[in-house]
Design a protein around this motif. Sequence first.
Motif, PDB file in Angstrom:
ATOM      1  N   ALA A  66      82.304 104.556  49.673  1.00 29.10           N
ATOM      2  CA  ALA A  66      80.983 104.662  50.284  1.00 29.10           C
ATOM      3  C   ALA A  66      81.081 104.742  51.805  1.00 29.10           C
ATOM      4  N   VAL A  67      81.971 103.951  52.394  1.00 27.99           N
ATOM      5  CA  VAL A  67      82.141 103.983  53.849  1.00 27.99           C
ATOM      6  C   VAL A  67      82.743 105.317  54.284  1.00 27.99           C
ATOM      7  N   ALA A  68      83.719 105.814  53.540  1.00 25.87           N
ATOM      8  CA  ALA A  68      84.316 107.108  53.884  1.00 25.87           C
ATOM      9  C   ALA A  68      83.276 108.222  53.802  1.00 25.87           C
ATOM     10  N   LEU A  69      82.420 108.177  52.804  1.00 24.61           N
ATOM     11  CA  LEU A  69      81.362 109.178  52.690  1.00 24.61           C
ATOM     12  C   LEU A  69      80.323 109.014  53.807  1.00 24.61           C
ATOM     13  N   PHE A  70      80.074 107.769  54.228  1.00 26.83           N
ATOM     14  CA  PHE A  70      79.170 107.528  55.347  1.00 26.83           C
ATOM     15  C   PHE A  70      79.703 108.160  56.633  1.00 26.83           C
ATOM     16  N   VAL A  71      81.004 108.009  56.864  1.00 29.77           N
ATOM     17  CA  VAL A  71      81.620 108.607  58.051  1.00 29.77           C
ATOM     18  C   VAL A  71      81.558 110.132  57.964  1.00 29.77           C
ATOM     19  N   ALA A  72      81.829 110.675  56.781  1.00 29.43           N
ATOM     20  CA  ALA A  72      81.739 112.128  56.598  1.00 29.43           C
ATOM     21  C   ALA A  72      80.304 112.610  56.831  1.00 29.43           C
ATOM     22  N   PHE A  73      79.333 111.825  56.382  1.00 28.43           N
ATOM     23  CA  PHE A  73      77.932 112.178  56.611  1.00 28.43           C
ATOM     24  C   PHE A  73      77.628 112.191  58.105  1.00 28.43           C
ATOM     25  N   GLY A  74      78.142 111.209  58.831  1.00 30.79           N
ATOM     26  CA  GLY A  74      77.933 111.179  60.274  1.00 30.79           C
ATOM     27  C   GLY A  74      78.540 112.375  60.980  1.00 30.79           C
ATOM     28  N   LEU A  75      79.709 112.795  60.531  1.00 25.60           N
ATOM     29  CA  LEU A  75      80.338 113.966  61.144  1.00 25.60           C
ATOM     30  C   LEU A  75      79.566 115.249  60.834  1.00 25.60           C
ATOM     31  N   LEU A  92      84.360  99.599  57.864  1.00 18.57           N
ATOM     32  CA  LEU A  92      85.717  99.473  57.307  1.00 18.57           C
ATOM     33  C   LEU A  92      86.266  98.072  57.523  1.00 18.57           C
ATOM     34  N   ALA A  93      86.009  97.491  58.683  1.00 14.90           N
ATOM     35  CA  ALA A  93      86.453  96.113  58.932  1.00 14.90           C
ATOM     36  C   ALA A  93      85.739  95.143  57.994  1.00 14.90           C
ATOM     37  N   GLY A  94      84.469  95.387  57.734  1.00 12.78           N
ATOM     38  CA  GLY A  94      83.726  94.543  56.803  1.00 12.78           C
ATOM     39  C   GLY A  94      84.248  94.648  55.382  1.00 12.78           C
ATOM     40  N   VAL A  95      84.570  95.849  54.951  1.00 15.80           N
ATOM     41  CA  VAL A  95      85.133  96.043  53.607  1.00 15.80           C
ATOM     42  C   VAL A  95      86.485  95.353  53.501  1.00 15.80           C
ATOM     43  N   ALA A  96      87.320  95.474  54.529  1.00 19.38           N
ATOM     44  CA  ALA A  96      88.629  94.818  54.508  1.00 19.38           C
ATOM     45  C   ALA A  96      88.469  93.301  54.453  1.00 19.38           C
ATOM     46  N   ARG A  97      87.494  92.786  55.183  1.00 18.96           N
ATOM     47  CA  ARG A  97      87.269  91.332  55.174  1.00 18.96           C
ATOM     48  C   ARG A  97      86.754  90.854  53.816  1.00 18.96           C
ATOM     49  N   LEU A  98      85.882  91.643  53.198  1.00 20.29           N
ATOM     50  CA  LEU A  98      85.399  91.280  51.862  1.00 20.29           C
ATOM     51  C   LEU A  98      86.523  91.268  50.839  1.00 20.29           C
ATOM     52  N   GLU A  99      87.405  92.266  50.913  1.00 21.15           N
ATOM     53  CA  GLU A  99      88.527  92.315  49.974  1.00 21.15           C
ATOM     54  C   GLU A  99      89.476  91.146  50.199  1.00 21.15           C
ATOM     55  N   ALA A 131      75.484 106.361  45.641  1.00 21.82           N
ATOM     56  CA  ALA A 131      75.832 106.108  44.247  1.00 21.82           C
ATOM     57  C   ALA A 131      77.272 105.638  44.062  1.00 21.82           C
ATOM     58  N   ALA A 132      78.022 105.497  45.148  1.00 23.25           N
ATOM     59  CA  ALA A 132      79.439 105.130  45.037  1.00 23.25           C
ATOM     60  C   ALA A 132      79.586 103.687  44.560  1.00 23.25           C
ATOM     61  N   ASP A 133      80.520 103.485  43.629  1.00 23.44           N
ATOM     62  CA  ASP A 133      80.808 102.144  43.132  1.00 23.44           C
ATOM     63  C   ASP A 133      81.791 101.406  44.042  1.00 23.44           C
ATOM     64  N   ASP A 134      82.715 102.124  44.612  1.00 28.38           N
ATOM     65  CA  ASP A 134      83.734 101.543  45.486  1.00 28.38           C
ATOM     66  C   ASP A 134      83.213 101.499  46.917  1.00 28.38           C
ATOM     67  N   LEU A 135      83.324 100.349  47.571  1.00 27.34           N
ATOM     68  CA  LEU A 135      82.829 100.212  48.937  1.00 27.34           C
ATOM     69  C   LEU A 135      83.592 101.088  49.923  1.00 27.34           C
ATOM     70  N   PHE A 136      84.906 101.201  49.749  1.00 26.21           N
ATOM     71  CA  PHE A 136      85.689 102.038  50.651  1.00 26.21           C
ATOM     72  C   PHE A 136      85.257 103.494  50.552  1.00 26.21           C
TER      73      PHE A 136
END
Length: 88
Positions: A28-37, A68-75, A21-26
Motif C-alpha cells: 500500500a505504501v509503495a502504491l501510495f508513492v507511485a500515486f504521488g509520482l 515506510l518507517a511506520g510500517v517497519a516499526r509496526l513489523e 484495497a491492498a492487504d499488505d501495508l508495504f
Amino acid sequence: MWMLDGALAISLVWIASRALAADDLFEAVALFVAFGLLMTLAWVRLDAVDVALAEAGIGAGFTGALFLAGVARLELKSRVRPPDGDGR
C-alpha cells in the motif's frame, strides 16, 4: 497528447484503488508513492510546476518515507511481542 492525459488519469484511478484495497501495508505504501509520482506528472501536464515539485518532495518523498518507517516499526513491534501468559 490527449491520449497521454487519458492514460495518466486512468492510471491514477487504478493505482489509487489498488492502494486502498491492498492487504499488505508495504504494498500500500509503495502504491501510495507511485500515486504521488504520477500526480507529479499530472501537475506538470497542467503547467503547475511549483505544485508538482511540492507533490514530489512532500507527497511522494517525505510522506512515503514516513509511511515506510511506520510500517517497519509496526513489523518490529509485532515481532517483539511479550509472551501471551504475562496477564497484559
